[in-house]
Design a protein around this motif. Sequence first.
Motif, PDB file in Angstrom:
ATOM      1  N   LEU A  61       0.840  -1.196   0.000  1.00 38.28           N
ATOM      2  CA  LEU A  61       0.000   0.000   0.000  1.00 38.28           C
ATOM      3  C   LEU A  61       0.871   1.239   0.000  1.00 38.28           C
ATOM      4  CD1 LEU A  61      -2.813  -0.936   2.541  1.00 38.28           C
ATOM      5  CD2 LEU A  61      -2.709  -1.329   0.079  1.00 38.28           C
ATOM      6  N   PRO A  62       0.345   2.372  -0.476  1.00 36.27           N
ATOM      7  CA  PRO A  62       1.122   3.614  -0.469  1.00 36.27           C
ATOM      8  C   PRO A  62       1.576   3.960   0.940  1.00 36.27           C
ATOM      9  CG  PRO A  62      -0.884   3.865  -1.753  1.00 36.27           C
ATOM     10  CD  PRO A  62      -1.004   2.557  -1.052  1.00 36.27           C
ATOM     11  N   ASN A  64       2.195   5.999   4.162  1.00 34.43           N
ATOM     12  CA  ASN A  64       1.491   7.117   4.784  1.00 34.43           C
ATOM     13  C   ASN A  64       1.915   7.185   6.243  1.00 34.43           C
ATOM     14  OD1 ASN A  64      -0.370   8.992   5.843  1.00 34.43           O
ATOM     15  ND2 ASN A  64      -1.917   8.398   4.334  1.00 34.43           N
ATOM     16  N   ASP A  65       2.544   8.279   6.632  1.00 29.13           N
ATOM     17  CA  ASP A  65       3.010   8.430   8.013  1.00 29.13           C
ATOM     18  C   ASP A  65       1.883   8.755   8.977  1.00 29.13           C
ATOM     19  OD1 ASP A  65       5.646   7.905   7.286  1.00 29.13           O
ATOM     20  OD2 ASP A  65       6.056  10.009   6.827  1.00 29.13           O
ATOM     21  N   ASN A  66       0.727   9.125   8.444  1.00 30.56           N
ATOM     22  CA  ASN A  66      -0.440   9.374   9.289  1.00 30.56           C
ATOM     23  C   ASN A  66      -1.093   8.021   9.581  1.00 30.56           C
ATOM     24  OD1 ASN A  66      -3.191   9.799  10.092  1.00 30.56           O
ATOM     25  ND2 ASN A  66      -3.023  11.912   9.407  1.00 30.56           N
ATOM     26  N   GLN A  67      -0.965   7.554  10.823  1.00 32.59           N
ATOM     27  CA  GLN A  67      -1.421   6.206  11.161  1.00 32.59           C
ATOM     28  C   GLN A  67      -2.915   6.021  10.972  1.00 32.59           C
ATOM     29  OE1 GLN A  67       0.244   5.822  15.144  1.00 32.59           O
ATOM     30  NE2 GLN A  67       1.880   4.543  14.338  1.00 32.59           N
ATOM     31  N   GLN A  68      -3.703   7.031  11.282  1.00 31.13           N
ATOM     32  CA  GLN A  68      -5.141   6.922  11.120  1.00 31.13           C
ATOM     33  C   GLN A  68      -5.522   6.818   9.645  1.00 31.13           C
ATOM     34  OE1 GLN A  68      -7.761   6.729  13.573  1.00 31.13           O
ATOM     35  NE2 GLN A  68      -5.918   6.083  14.660  1.00 31.13           N
ATOM     36  N   ALA A  69      -4.855   7.623   8.804  1.00 30.93           N
ATOM     37  CA  ALA A  69      -5.122   7.587   7.369  1.00 30.93           C
ATOM     38  C   ALA A  69      -4.674   6.252   6.765  1.00 30.93           C
ATOM     39  CB  ALA A  69      -4.418   8.746   6.676  1.00 30.93           C
ATOM     40  N   ALA A  70      -3.537   5.730   7.236  1.00 31.48           N
ATOM     41  CA  ALA A  70      -3.039   4.450   6.745  1.00 31.48           C
ATOM     42  C   ALA A  70      -3.991   3.323   7.131  1.00 31.48           C
ATOM     43  CB  ALA A  70      -1.652   4.180   7.301  1.00 31.48           C
ATOM     44  N   TYR A  71      -4.518   3.396   8.356  1.00 29.60           N
ATOM     45  CA  TYR A  71      -5.484   2.403   8.817  1.00 29.60           C
ATOM     46  C   TYR A  71      -6.740   2.437   7.946  1.00 29.60           C
ATOM     47  CZ  TYR A  71      -9.382   0.640  11.634  1.00 29.60           C
ATOM     48  OH  TYR A  71     -10.514  -0.006  12.060  1.00 29.60           O
ATOM     49  N   ALA A  72      -7.264   3.642   7.696  1.00 31.48           N
ATOM     50  CA  ALA A  72      -8.486   3.787   6.912  1.00 31.48           C
ATOM     51  C   ALA A  72      -8.291   3.253   5.484  1.00 31.48           C
ATOM     52  CB  ALA A  72      -8.923   5.245   6.876  1.00 31.48           C
ATOM     53  N   TYR A  73      -7.153   3.548   4.886  1.00 34.20           N
ATOM     54  CA  TYR A  73      -6.869   3.090   3.523  1.00 34.20           C
ATOM     55  C   TYR A  73      -6.833   1.558   3.485  1.00 34.20           C
ATOM     56  CZ  TYR A  73      -4.785   3.080  -1.166  1.00 34.20           C
ATOM     57  OH  TYR A  73      -4.549   2.888  -2.506  1.00 34.20           O
ATOM     58  N   PRO A 123      -0.437  -3.594   7.710  1.00 33.11           N
ATOM     59  CA  PRO A 123      -1.706  -2.863   7.704  1.00 33.11           C
ATOM     60  C   PRO A 123      -2.889  -3.830   7.688  1.00 33.11           C
ATOM     61  CG  PRO A 123      -0.199  -2.021   6.019  1.00 33.11           C
ATOM     62  CD  PRO A 123       0.384  -3.297   6.519  1.00 33.11           C
ATOM     63  N   PRO A 124      -4.046  -3.424   8.241  1.00 31.88           N
ATOM     64  CA  PRO A 124      -5.201  -4.319   8.330  1.00 31.88           C
ATOM     65  C   PRO A 124      -5.970  -4.489   7.020  1.00 31.88           C
ATOM     66  CG  PRO A 124      -5.757  -2.194   9.259  1.00 31.88           C
ATOM     67  CD  PRO A 124      -4.301  -2.134   8.911  1.00 31.88           C
TER      68      PRO A 124
END
Length: 367
Positions: A61-62, A64-73, A123-124
């Motif tokens: 996956l791309p 992303n240092d923003n953990q919340q954004a990475a989780y959502a993606y 990532p989930p």
Amino acid sequence: MPANLSAPSLQPAARPALNWHPKRVLITRSARKHAHGLAIGERAAKRGIEVIELTGDQVRLPRNDNQQAAYAYAKQTLAVVVAPPSRFKLQPIAPSADWRIDLAQGCPAHCSYCYLAGSLKGPPITRVYANLDELLENARTYLGKGTITSRSAERALEGTTFEASCYTDPLGIEDITGSLTAAISWFGQWEADAQLRFTSKFAHVDPLLTLDHGGRTLMRASVNPAAYRQFEGGTDPVATRLDALVRMARAGYRIGLTIAPIIAASGWREAYGELIEAAAQRFDPLDLDELTIELITHRFTPGSKAVLDTWYPGSKLDMSEYRRRLKYSKFGSHKSVYDADIMRELKSFFYDSIAERMPYARVLYWT
């Protein structure tokens, strides 16, 4: 045993169930060599979901240092992959079943107590297996070799049991994958003393109602009181799950409840009393031969707690060590469970309440 009904009704539940549609479906090169993998891609495309054919077998996956954004993606991504060799070496899954059989890995729900947190790497993303036919055929070699039910005097009537919900909620992703339909149909045609088991927080059972399941599938609804709804984001309401379970019983399926995780929060007696009453009101008219119940108390590991604190920083779920004790595995790892006094009080309440309100129910285990 299935419900004893002379005229089963397959009418839809009063409230429409959720259908998870990811934003993107990634299909690896090897997965495209399997008919099941191709079918998932075609199904997703018909629903307007972006289908991306990867040039290799790595799912990345791309960054992303923003953990919340990475989780959502990641949570909005379904990857169609080939099950690795380790998935063909089935593991016992005490106290639930003889063997764990994985149709997928990952779940679209957003539960702040998620059992998968800390146990799955990366990532989930939800990964579904394209070589499902091979995984199912592999189950034949494990018939009669388990120790949880197939060699248990108390649970021998269940035969050799295969649990499909350890690393996923197979019903939650069924609209896209079709894997649960395939597994139920396969077990239905398998003339053996075997049982497929799955539990779910979702309720879209329509595709399953007319399958030739042969009485060899047990569906459980995973339930908790309405007061704890905040801890189960992205799932169907408990009332809708219970309605779905009733419909499955009327279609001849074996059914049960997974009450989990049992949370000893303030007012738990009243909350769980209402839950048991709500379930009983739905099941009493069915004239069930049997209803299985599995009781699982809330627990967490240091690793899962760290991941969940990142995924759900605003959760009000109590993950402190207050009134907890450490329970160690034979491998030296540990989890935090309720202390002996709370466990004793909880167990007494549930066994007494179930026996009084649903005497036809059989509690399989307490943990």
